[in-house]
Structures are given as structure tokens and as C-alpha cells.
Design an enzyme around this catalytic site. Structure first.
Site, short mmCIF file in Angstrom:
data_model
loop_
_atom_site.label_atom_id
_atom_site.label_comp_id
_atom_site.label_asym_id
_atom_site.label_seq_id
_atom_site.Cartn_x
_atom_site.Cartn_y
_atom_site.Cartn_z
N LYS A 50 0.83 -1.20 0.00
CA LYS A 50 0.00 0.00 0.00
C LYS A 50 0.86 1.26 0.00
O LYS A 50 0.44 2.31 -0.48
CB LYS A 50 -0.93 0.03 1.21
CG LYS A 50 -1.88 -1.16 1.33
CD LYS A 50 -2.93 -1.16 0.26
CE LYS A 50 -4.08 -2.12 0.57
NZ LYS A 50 -3.67 -3.54 0.60
C1 LIG Z 1 -4.18 -4.63 0.17
C2 LIG Z 1 -3.35 -5.85 0.15
C3 LIG Z 1 -3.58 -6.87 -0.79
C4 LIG Z 1 -4.71 -6.81 -1.79
O1 LIG Z 1 -4.52 -5.79 -2.75
P1 LIG Z 1 -5.78 -5.25 -3.59
O2 LIG Z 1 -5.25 -4.15 -4.41
O3 LIG Z 1 -6.78 -4.79 -2.57
O4 LIG Z 1 -6.28 -6.40 -4.39
C5 LIG Z 1 -2.74 -7.97 -0.77
N1 LIG Z 1 -1.75 -8.07 0.13
C6 LIG Z 1 -1.50 -7.11 1.05
C7 LIG Z 1 -0.40 -7.32 2.02
C8 LIG Z 1 -2.27 -5.97 1.08
O5 LIG Z 1 -2.04 -5.03 1.99
#
Ligand SMILES: *Cc1c(COP(=O)(O)O)cnc(C)c1O
Length: 487
Positions: free
Chosen positions: A110
Site C-alpha cells: 500500500k
Molecule cells: C491490500 C493488500 C492486498 C490486496 O490488494 P488489492 O489491491 O486490494 O487487491 C494484498 N496483500 C496485502 C499485504 C495488502 O495489503
């Protein structure tokens, strides 16, 4: 470049306005009106660094910013990352490479987008001459909250409000959010799961009464959730960078196809891969990896999206999601606004929708989908460490497992979305060790096993003072929000 809504009932807007609005006024998501193409020069690409590729991608979508401005945003955004190259491509074996996207301040992918978004957003506000304070309203399954709080901490003309589910987030995720130092932050635990929190946030964002009250007070909503176009575009960069690194190392020949597997929740990360492919990057199949909440696996197999099912709290909490918001952008791309609008209305009314055969066929041409349950995830962590001396976090392990379900001759890129340190207890249990009650001790234990130092970003996290203790029900959030904004 203009952006239109996936539901076709809102005016097209500039990139700046799409960034600021977050959600389109008809409830849809912004997508480019005419999808751009990049004419890649493979020799040049192989030599480019993350910032150069970042500039190329951002300027393709947001032509209102100068190259100098974009370079500036990118350098400021990624100054806190612990690797100068920003992301790392790690070869697991001759055919599989992991794209490590967890070298930012909160140790999850993120950070890739949420470090950059505040610069894009605040510059967009300045350029459009708006004076309002932006209220960043965010529902998080755990990682977005921390990364958004980090990114927006004490950024002028912004307030950041984070609602996280009381169950499911890890001790470390909770600590990252509740100890945030930003004076512009408001953080609350919500009784319920992520989908409940996200539904309320979407409702608040679309509430015309509230919007009026806010306008009078000089406030204006924006969203840092993965529906924001700025997040999506920021995520396109690393697919192109990864491809460039594989060209450089000779793993790929110019124009050769690369398959990509992505641990998926809200469908933002994998949609960015799909957009990279649309831009002209030679990607092959995209594999949607899910956990026990495998709505998407079922959808890509049957064309039936059914969110009416039990919700499972798993060891990969960032993927504990039954409503994958960004799927709407894919549906729009293959089937257009009118069908998308009907399906989204069905989803809102009945928690389910069914696409036609032609749409399903188009989806299956581009995507594979598979899931791993909790045991399979933990087994994958154990086996990967035993066979490759590499420690996976549980989200990445879901992707490694899903990737194994399909055989192809092509090179494989598996997206690694979190550091094993972020989910230390789960990783230790998977290796057959008993985690300690003290989270800091578990970090040291992971460090010893992985033969890596505890990342500086979290080294003193558990000595920080918790600033936010509040826990509320879903029904209290509207009032809580107003109170926190002084309305
Ligand atoms: C948010 C997240 C995901 C999923 O990503 P999306 O874009 O919501 O599909 C997978 N792994 C981690 C560690 C995340 O923080």
C-alpha cells in the site's frame, strides 16, 4: 486526458478533478476516456530507474503536471523507502520471481501508492484553485490505514479519518495505526469486518446532506481507498519496472510475455497489471490469487459474483474481502457502462450479479483465478523456506500457491505484497514455532530465521504510545465523523 465514470452517468473530468473526487458522482469509478498506449523502447527501458519509469507512467495519465513536478513528487514520495531502487525483484528459482513491494514505511505494498497520492492530491487541489480542506475518509482491512496515515501525516490542508475492523487486523497493523503522530488524524476501530466498514464509508462519501454541511464548513471528501485513480496509476509503475529489470538481467527477451500472479483483495493491484498490459507491456495471463474468501475465484470460473456467503477471518487479512471494488473497472473495460451499471445495482440490491457468456469468455482470456485456504497458505510458507531459504508473508504465500495451480512455459512474476515481519506471528506458526506474547520478541525471532535485520521502520513501534482507543459500531460512524470534523 479526461476521465469518465464506469457507470456512464457523470460528466467526464480532468485528471486533477478525478484525483480530488475519488468516486464519481454517479457512484462509479474513474477510468480514462480513451485508454493511452506507450510505445516502449526496450533498450531504453532496461536502463531506466524507478523514477524515470514513474515519470513516464504518471505523465501518460496526468498530463496536467510538468515532468519536473512529477519527478519532484516521486522523489519525495519514496524518500522513506529502505532500498534506493524502491522495489526489488527476487529470483526464487529459474522461472519464478517475486516482486517485493514492501520496502516502504509500513512494510506493505500500500505504501507504493499511498506515499505518492498525497503529493498528487494536494498539487491537484492547488492547481484547480480550490481552498477546501480535503477529508481523506478511509476504510481499511489493515494495510491501507497505516499507509494512508503515514502518507498524509501532517500534510497541509488535509484531514485523515481511518476506520479499521476490530477483528482481523494484526497487532502490528493496529499499533501502526493507533500510534500515528499526525495531528490531522482520526482513527477508530469498527465492530464488524472490512466490508461493513467499506460499505458505510461509501455511503458517507455519497451522502448529499453531509456533502452540503461539509461544503459550508470548507471541507471536501476525497478518498485514499484503492478506488482513487491516483493509487491505481501509481501501481502501474512497478509492473513496467519489474519487466525492465527482467530485461536487464536477461531473464526476458525484448517483447517476451511475462505472466503475473497477484494476491488480491479489492482488485486494485491486479487491475494495475491489466492496465500495464493495456498500455502495451507484454504481459501474459494474470492470475487472481484469493484466500478462503474466494468470491473472485468463483466469479472467474462461473461468471456469478456472489457476495452472499460466510466471511472468513484468515491469516491473510488484507485479502479478507467479499466486495472487490476495482473489479468494476474491469467490467467496464470488457462490457461497457450500461451493463456495469446494472451489475452494480444487482450487487447493491441482492449481493450478487451474473455476467453474460461473452463477458465471461473475455475475462477468462485474460485471467486465471485460484485460492489457498489457511492450511495451504501456511504449508506454502514452510515449503518455500525449506526449499528456497526465503520467508514469505501469508499474502504472498497465497499467491505462490495459486501460481502453482497453472502450468505454462512463460516466466512468472509473483507479486509480494508484505514483509514477513509485518505478520510475524503467522509466519512463525507456519514454521512450527510458538510465537511469544510480546510482538517485539517475535520480530527478533523472524529476523534470526530470515537472516535479515528488523526493518528500521518498525524497530521501535511497540514502545510508541497508543493515541486512539475508540471502538464504535457501524451505526455510530456517521455521527463520529461529523463530531471529528466539528460539524
Ligand atoms: C491490500 C493488500 C492486498 C490486496 O490488494 P488489492 O489491491 O486490494 O487487491 C494484498 N496483500 C496485502 C499485504 C495488502 O495489503
Amino acid at each position: 486526458m479526461k476521465f469518465q465514470s464506469t457507470r456512464g452517468n457523470a460528466p467526464a473530468v480532468s485528471g486533477l478533478q478525478a484525483l480530488i473526487n475519488g468516486l464519481a458522482p454517479d457512484g462509479g469509478l474513474y477510468v480514462p476516456q480513451a485508454f493511452p498506449k506507450i510505445d516502449f523502447n526496450w533498450d531504453q527501458l532496461a536502463k531506466a530507474d524507478y523514477f524515470q519509469i514513474g515519470q513516464l507512467v504518471l505523465s501518460t495519465f496526468f498530463d496536467e503536471f510538468s515532468q519536473g513536478e512529477l519527478a519532484d513528487f516521486l522523489h519525495q514520495a519514496y524518500a522513506q523507502f529502505d532500498r534506493p531502487e524502491i522495489v526489488k525483484v527476487h529470483a526464487l528459482d529459474g522461472k519464478r520471481q517475486l516482486l517485493e513491494l514492501f520496502h516502504g514505511p509500513t512494510l506493505a505494498f500500500k505504501d507504493m501508492a499511498l506515499s505518492l497520492l498525497p503529493y498528487l492530491l494536494t498539487a491537484a487541489v492547488k492547481k484547480t484553485g480550490q481552498k477546501d480542506v480535503l477529508v481523506i475518509l478511509t476504510a481499511t482491512s489493515g494495510d491501507t490505514g497505516g499507509a494512508a496515515l503515514q502518507g498524509f501525516s501532517d500534510i497541509g490542508q488535509t484531514q485523515i479519518v481511518v476506520y479499521y475492523p476490530s477483528v482481523g487486523v494484526s497487532a502490528l497493523q493496529r499499533q501502526q495505526m493507533t500510534t500515528t503522530p499526525g495531528q490531522n488524524a482520526h482513527v477508530v476501530a469498527v465492530e464488524g469486518n472490512f466490508d461493513d466498514a467499506q460499505r458505510v464509508v461509501k455511503k458517507l462519501l455519497a451522502d448529499p446532506e453531509l456533502a452540503k454541511q461539509m461544503q459550508t464548513a470548507g471541507l471536501r471528501f476525497s478518498s485514499a481507498n484503492s478506488i482513487n485513480i491516483g493509487r491505481l496509476v501509481a501501481q502501474v509503475i512497478y509492473y513496467i519496472y519489474a519487466y525492465a529489470q527482467l530485461l536487464k538481467s536477461g531473464r526476458l527477451k525484448s517483447g517476451e510475455k511475462l505472466d503475473v500472479t497477484v494476491p488480491t483483495g479489492n482488485f486494485g493491484d491486479i487491475l494495475a497489471a491489466y492496465w500495464a498490459k493495456k498500455l502495451g507491456l507484454p504481459l501474459g495471463k494474470l492470475t487472481v490469487a484469493s484466500n478462503a474468501n474466494h468470491v473472485l475465484t468463483d466469479f472467474f470460473a462461473s461468471g456469478i459474483y456472489n457476495a452472499k456467503r460466510d466471511f472468513h477471518v484468515t491469516t491473510s487479512p488484507a485479502m479478507d474481502i467479499l466486495l472487490s471494488s476495482n473489479l468494476e473497472r474491469l467490467l467496464f473495460d470488457v462490457a461497457g457502462a450500461e451493463k456495469t451499471r446494472h451489475w452494480m445495482a444487482d450487487l447493491a440490491d441482492k449481493q450478487t450479479f451474473t455476467v453474460d457468456d461473452k463477458t465471461l469468455d473475455l475475462l477468462q482470456q485474460s485471467f486465471n483465478a485460484a485460492f489457498a485456504d489457511v492450511d495451504q497458505t501456511s504449508q506454502t510458507i514452510k515449503e518455500t523456506f525449506r526449499d528456497h531459504d526465503y520467508l514469505l508473508d501469508p499474502h504472498t504465500a497465497v499467491a505462490v500457491y495459486a501460481n502453482q495451480q497453472f502450468t505454462t512455459q512463460r516466466q512468472q512474476l509473483i507479486v509480494s505484497t508484505a514483509s514477513p515481519f509485518k505478520f510475524a506471528e503467522i509466519v512463525l506458526s507456519a514454521l512450527g514455532q510458538k510465537p511469544a506474547d510480546d510482538p517485539a520478541a517475535n520480530l527478533k525471532q523472524v529476523a534470526q530465521i530470515a537472516k535479515l535485520p528488523v526493518p528500521a521502520a518498525i524497530a521501535d513501534l511497540f514502545t510508541k504510545k497508543v493515541r486512539f482507543h475508540e471502538q464504535l459500531t457501524i451505526d455510530q460512524l456517521g455521527e463520529d465523523l461529523k463530531a471529528s470534523l466539528g460539524l
